[in-house]
Design an enzyme around this catalytic site. Structure first.
Site, PDB file in Angstrom:
ATOM      1  N   ARG A  50       0.851  -1.190   0.000  1.00 57.68           N
ATOM      2  CA  ARG A  50       0.000   0.000   0.000  1.00 57.68           C
ATOM      3  C   ARG A  50       0.888   1.241   0.000  1.00 57.68           C
ATOM      4  NH1 ARG A  50      -4.444  -1.610   4.703  1.00 57.68           N
ATOM      5  NH2 ARG A  50      -5.307  -3.453   3.642  1.00 57.68           N
ATOM      6  N   ASP A  52       1.581   5.335  -0.277  1.00 55.08           N
ATOM      7  CA  ASP A  52       0.903   6.562   0.110  1.00 55.08           C
ATOM      8  C   ASP A  52       0.701   7.490  -1.090  1.00 55.08           C
ATOM      9  OD1 ASP A  52       0.730   5.852   2.786  1.00 55.08           O
ATOM     10  OD2 ASP A  52       2.626   6.822   3.310  1.00 55.08           O
ATOM     11  N   ARG A 200      10.624   6.362   4.169  1.00 57.22           N
ATOM     12  CA  ARG A 200      10.700   7.822   4.169  1.00 57.22           C
ATOM     13  C   ARG A 200      11.306   8.333   5.486  1.00 57.22           C
ATOM     14  NH1 ARG A 200       4.769   9.493   2.844  1.00 57.22           N
ATOM     15  NH2 ARG A 200       5.611  11.575   3.306  1.00 57.22           N
TER      16      ARG A 200
END
Length: 249
Positions: A50, A52, A200
């Protein structure tokens, strides 16, 4: 019903993320809409990961069950035609029929991600929305040294989003390499699975190492703190790419 495995690429900029949501178009929704337009079937497409909003993919893997036994060539061309007509920034680059035991998410052995930083004084033109622009000089070797303290099996509480829904913060990081080619710094990460915002968060912390604001030992201490406040900034989604998924073949 035959099950099809497909590899898709997409520009994450226009989407709210991979997962279908009510607040905007998702990549999953774009693909399901294309299947509906092509076949008249309402399906649920499963993805290997998944991503973002703003995160891109070159090798996201999905699976879907269809009523008709399509040839792989026909299915790729037909879905891409419907995606193009809808103005979607998504493309199917590979398709194959697989046993119904195959699951894009749960059959995966490893996932590979890339984070791109363009490290130069000049602003981005071609790479705008495709990389993190960092004008201050970065030492990629210091970043790589710091990255090695994160490789292995650890509690990654420091490097996951506060809203992460994973049952455990423990993950095994197989690879976290930092290399440089001219102005482009690449961070490549491999693991069976990742936590929400983990890569990230790595990128934002390693940037501090590249600036000389953290040492490798500081990064190790941040990991061991198991405290989100010890993490550097979460890097923007623009530079993150879902590159590849490995399966038992």
């Amino acid at each position: 019903m035959p099950r099809f495995r497909m590899t898709v690429e997409y520009d994450g900029g226009p989407y709210v993320g991979w997962q279908r949501q009510e607040n905007g178009q998702s990549v999953q929704g774009a693909l399901e809409d294309a299947v509906l337009s092509l076949t008249g079937e309402t399906v649920t497409i499963r993805g290997a990961g998944r991503t973002d909003s703003g995160v891109h993919a070159l090798g996201q893997v999905i699976h879907v069950d269809l009523a008709r036994d399509w040839s792989e060539h026909q299915l790729i061309n037909a879905l891409n035609a419907h995606l193009a007509m809808a103005g979607e920034r998504v493309a199917v680059i590979d398709a194959r029929q697989v046993p119904d035991t195959f699951d894009a998410r749960f059959s995966a052995l490893r996932r590979h991600y890339l984070y791109r930083i363009v490290n130069r004084k000049a602003r981005l033109a071609l790479d705008a929305g495709r990389a993190w622009w960092v004008p201050k000089p970065l030492d990629h070797m210091a970043m790589h040294e710091a990255a090695q303290t994160l490789v292995g099996k650890h509690d990654f509480t420091t490097f996951r989003a506060s809203q992460c829904q994973a049952a455990s913060p423990v993950r095994t990081l197989d690879r976290l390499d930092v290399t440089r080619d001219c102005d482009v710094i690449e961070i490549r990460a491999t693991a069976q699975s990742f936590l929400h915002n983990q890569i990230r968060s790595f990128a934002g912390t390693l940037k501090l190492a590249g600036e000389g604001k953290m040492t490798a030992e500081d990064v190790r201490a941040a990991l061991e703190a198991r405290d989100r406040r010890a993490c550097g900034q979460v890097a923007p989604p623009d530079g993150l790419y879902f590159m590849q998924v490995d399966y038992p073949e």
